[in-house]
Design an enzyme around this catalytic site. Structure first.
Site, PDB file in Angstrom:
ATOM      1  N   GLU A 151      71.553  34.224  47.587  1.00  7.43           N
ATOM      2  CA  GLU A 151      71.027  35.337  48.390  1.00  7.43           C
ATOM      3  C   GLU A 151      69.861  35.937  47.625  1.00  7.43           C
ATOM      4  O   GLU A 151      69.879  35.990  46.386  1.00  7.43           O
ATOM      5  CB  GLU A 151      72.107  36.396  48.611  1.00  7.43           C
ATOM      6  CG  GLU A 151      71.570  37.609  49.373  1.00  7.43           C
ATOM      7  CD  GLU A 151      72.651  38.575  49.841  1.00  7.43           C
ATOM      8  OE1 GLU A 151      73.762  38.543  49.288  1.00  7.43           O
ATOM      9  OE2 GLU A 151      72.361  39.360  50.766  1.00  7.43           O
ATOM     10  N   ASN A 199      77.860  37.622  58.926  1.00  6.36           N
ATOM     11  CA  ASN A 199      78.333  37.785  57.543  1.00  6.36           C
ATOM     12  C   ASN A 199      79.055  39.114  57.445  1.00  6.36           C
ATOM     13  O   ASN A 199      78.507  40.142  57.859  1.00  6.36           O
ATOM     14  CB  ASN A 199      77.137  37.801  56.586  1.00  6.36           C
ATOM     15  CG  ASN A 199      77.520  38.301  55.196  1.00  6.36           C
ATOM     16  OD1 ASN A 199      78.249  37.628  54.475  1.00  6.36           O
ATOM     17  ND2 ASN A 199      77.066  39.494  54.830  1.00  6.36           N
ATOM     18  N   GLU A 200      80.264  39.114  56.939  1.00  7.32           N
ATOM     19  CA  GLU A 200      81.019  40.356  56.726  1.00  7.32           C
ATOM     20  C   GLU A 200      80.959  41.281  57.942  1.00  7.32           C
ATOM     21  O   GLU A 200      80.580  42.449  57.836  1.00  7.32           O
ATOM     22  CB  GLU A 200      80.510  41.091  55.482  1.00  7.32           C
ATOM     23  CG  GLU A 200      80.905  40.389  54.216  1.00  7.32           C
ATOM     24  CD  GLU A 200      80.729  41.227  52.951  1.00  7.32           C
ATOM     25  OE1 GLU A 200      80.213  42.340  53.025  1.00  7.32           O
ATOM     26  OE2 GLU A 200      81.150  40.740  51.884  1.00  7.32           O
ATOM     27  N   CYS A 241      74.391  40.176  53.055  1.00  9.89           N
ATOM     28  CA  CYS A 241      73.898  41.284  53.874  1.00  9.89           C
ATOM     29  C   CYS A 241      72.445  41.110  54.275  1.00  9.89           C
ATOM     30  O   CYS A 241      71.977  41.739  55.220  1.00  9.89           O
ATOM     31  CB  CYS A 241      74.057  42.590  53.112  1.00  9.89           C
ATOM     32  SG  CYS A 241      75.765  42.974  52.723  1.00  9.89           S
TER      33      CYS A 241
HETATM   34  O1  AHR Z   1      76.749  39.218  47.186  1.00 11.29           O
HETATM   35  C1  AHR Z   1      76.303  40.493  47.416  1.00 11.29           C
HETATM   36  C2  AHR Z   1      76.777  41.050  48.746  1.00 11.29           C
HETATM   37  O2  AHR Z   1      78.163  41.184  48.733  1.00 11.29           O
HETATM   38  C3  AHR Z   1      76.525  40.202  49.938  1.00 11.29           C
HETATM   39  O3  AHR Z   1      75.265  40.393  50.433  1.00 11.29           O
HETATM   40  C4  AHR Z   1      77.555  40.658  50.906  1.00 11.29           C
HETATM   41  O4  AHR Z   1      77.920  39.674  51.810  1.00 11.29           O
HETATM   42  C5  AHR Z   1      78.684  41.126  50.044  1.00 11.29           C
HETATM   43  O5  AHR Z   1      79.124  42.355  50.411  1.00 11.29           O
END
Ligand code: AHR
Length: 662
Positions: A46, A374-375, A239
């Protein structure tokens, strides 16, 4: 190695007759069980902690296209410099014009500070490129690398001139060879003639990138990534996929095509934490989706893209339905998914397959997995995901779809997520767990009781976050290793696991722990890196049944602090056993390898340390590294069963991998 014990074991034969205080791992080497997916141990990239721009992506110039909201952020200008916005690249229209400063003793130019400086290595070549046009078709610039580290040395250490020979926009290039290593240089450009010059997309790139790709990756970081042997590469978030508003969500279509025309995006990690605020954190998208697929191919990992489900980050828009895309407006988002699959896999006659070919990769990337969201959690997510699943499965039934169970490792929202993903027939469910030492040590049986009939597990983000100690110290990495025995024993349901996050710049991080850290010229691998590598390099093809002291598996907290798993590689019959001693005492461990004859020696790889707070650093990168060794294996016969035995003394707080070849 405890030789006394080895001989005692040899004399006594198989496990049943071993000394009482020993811990006996009985491994049925002929009973190969569930296959272990190639994707089992992977990594998650990321753009957080300056992982892309300022990190893995080789570009050394910050704000190379003058597209930051403060157009000259990262640049100092002097003399007669003007900013314009009618340049040759539609989506990156800004550029600068350098004109005569009015007196021969005065200078016009600009200087770039890079990402926490510009890093160059002694003897290496750096490719300077610029789009330029000259008044009357002739002008000249001087390009220099400036030493910033000491007051005495604030001057150029490389200098070269470049003739600008056209009144129309054209790309120019020169190579600068650095005579020294410098972590904190600047790039300076002077007007070196009377005639004005316009400059756009000013870039400085190491020639020597990972796999020598021109728009490629920093070599040391790319190589370190490849050396993990990751089976899968999740990208781009996290995120960052969502954004804190829809405006700055990750849009993959903006990340392909000529780099000069990729629009800038605000990086949501710029402002996520007040105490780690980085006003100059943007995404140039120089490392975009094409470069990502190519990187995955270069390191032998399956690509696993994550795309937006029509939602912003739920944390930052706490379940505000209006912040997300209305249900009847999801079609462009669904189309993004379909088009990405075509970009990766379509033949060159398709719209998106042709774009891939134009970028230099006519052959498909053979993408097999796609995560949507995601999440995300609860109905806001479930109702949005539904039309994605329908459309993608209708068009591409073989693409494995991954949904998420949200940010929690357990609890109500997690349960709801799993139920909804099961009903929607997701192929895999992405679970995240950033938890403390206690959690990691007490979840040694997490997956034993998972329903085998529903979706498979993708442990998409996980790391042990020490209580009050969120850094990469030895103890937390050891507990990650212990927990991973459960992933391995349950490889029939856990098909992928990606440690997170991957990269962090020492001067620009927002989140830790992370797998690898760097400044502009050096890097180090954390102990967690080595844990992941030891698993990935010893993945095997099939799980082997393992009894610990006659019981089916290690207890929830291990037995006496011991955790273990075993696999075989069906290609050559190698048996691999991983044992982690999380206790404070040395333990006698015996591997009883039932069905294995002819073995004589095991190769061992050991991670051990007596200081639980110790960590690797830029200055001491090799403080804790895996050490190779050997251990004797004795053949024995118990009735009709062939059996090899390995007895070992495992120091306190140690992770050891045994590779036993026939
Ligand atoms: O890895 C950092 C963050 O942690 C990511 O963006 C998210 O998916 C998680 O909350």
């Amino acid at each position: 190695m405890n030789t006394k014990l080895i001989f005692a074991s040899l004399a006594l034969g198989c496990a049943s007759s071993l000394m009482a205080q020993e811990h006996v791992m009985t491994i049925e080497t002929k009973k190969a069980g569930a296959d272990i997916a190639k994707t089992m141990y992977g990594v998650f990239f990321e753009d957080i902690n300056y992982a892309a721009d300022g990190g893995l992506y080789g570009e050394l110039v910050k704000n190379r296209s003058f597209e930051f909201p403060q157009s000259l952020m990262g640049w100092q200008t002097f003399g007669n410099v003007k900013l314009k916005n009618d340049g040759p690249f539609e989506r990156c229209p800004h550029y600068v014009v350098l004109s005569d400063a009015g007196h021969k003793e005065r200078r016009t130019g600009l200087q770039n500070e890079g990402y926490f400086g510009i890093g160059v290595l002694k003897g290496e070549d750096y490719r300077f490129t610029v789009w330029a046009k000259a008044a009357n078709g002739t002008s000249k610039i001087r390009v220099q690398l400036i030493d910033q580290s000491t007051m005495e040395e604030r001057q150029d250490f490389v200098s070269s001139t470049l003739d600008i020979t056209s009144a129309d926009w054209k790309k120019y290039e020169l190579i600068l060879k650095s005579p020294k290593t410098d972590n904190n240089a600047n790039l300076r450009i002077f007007l070196d003639s009377k005639n004005a010059v316009a400059l756009e997309h000013i870039s400085l790139f190491p020639v020597n990138t990972f796999k020598n790709r021109e728009n490629g990756m920093r070599r040391d970081l790319g190589q370190a990534l490849a050396d993990v042997h990751p089976g899968v590469l999740r990208f781009p978030g996290g995120c960052i996929v969502e954004g804190e508003t829809l405006e700055n969500r990750y849009q993959w279509k903006n990340t392909i095509g000529p780099v000069e025309n990729r629009p800038l995006n605000r990086n949501r990690w710029e402002f996520t934490f007040d105490h780690r605020y980085f006003p100059d954190y943007f995404q140039s998208y120089g490392l975009g989706f094409f470069e990502y697929f190519q990187l995955a191919e270069d390191i032998g990992a399956e690509p696993l893209p994550v795309l937006n489900v029509g939602m912003v980050c739920q944390y930052q828009n706490w379940n505000d339905p209006k912040a997300h895309v209305a249900l009847d407006k999801l079609q462009p988002y669904i189309q993004d998914c379909l088009d990405l699959i075509e970009f990766a896999n379509g033949d060159t006659t398709t719209v998106w397959g042709r774009k891939r070919a134009e970028m230099g990769h006519p052959a498909p990337f053979n993408m097999k997995y796609l995560a949507v969201g995601n999440e995300q959690w609860e109905n806001l997510y479930f109702e949005r995901l539904k039309p994605f699943v329908k459309a993608i499965k209708a068009r591409y039934p073989h693409i494995q779809l991954i949904g998420t169970s949200g940010p929690d490792s357990e609890g109500e929202a997690f349960e709801h997520g799993w139920k909804a993903m099961t009903e929607l027939k997701a192929d895999l469910v992405d679970e995240h767990f950033y938890r403390n030492e206690k959690w990691f040590l007490s979840h040694g049986l997490r997956y034993e009781n998972y329903n085998r009939k529903g979706p498979k597990v993708f442990a998409g983000e996980y790391a042990c976050h020490g209580d009050g100690k969120k850094w990469n110290h030895y103890e937390t990495s050891l507990y990650e290793a212990a927990f991973m025995t459960d992933l391995e024993r349950n490889a029939d349901i856990v098909r992928m696991a990606t440690y997170a996050p991957l990269f962090a710049h020492i001067d620009g991080w927002q989140w830790r722990p992370d797998m690898m850290w760097y400044d502009n010229v050096r890097m180090f691998k954390t102990v967690s890196y080595y844990v992941q590598q030891m698993y990935a390099q010893n993945r095997g093809t099939n799980v082997l049944p393992l009894l610990m002291n006659g019981k089916p598996v290690a207890g929830q907290e291990g037995q006496d602090g011991l955790f273990a798993s075993a696999v075989t590689d069906r290609n050559d019959g190698t048996v691999v056993v991983k044992v982690i001693n999380t206790s404070d005492k040395t333990q006698n461990v015996t591997l009883s390898l039932k069905g294995m004859k002819q073995a004589s020696q095991a190769v061992t790889t050991t991670l051990t340390c007596t200081d639980m707070d110790a960590e690797n650093t830029l200055d001491t990168p090799d403080r804790i590294v895996p050490l190779k060794g050997t251990a004797a294996v004795a053949a024995a016969q118990k009735g009709k069963t062939a059996c090899s035995t390995l007895s070992d003394t495992l120091p306190a707080k140690t992770f050891r991998v045994y590779r036993i070849k026939k």
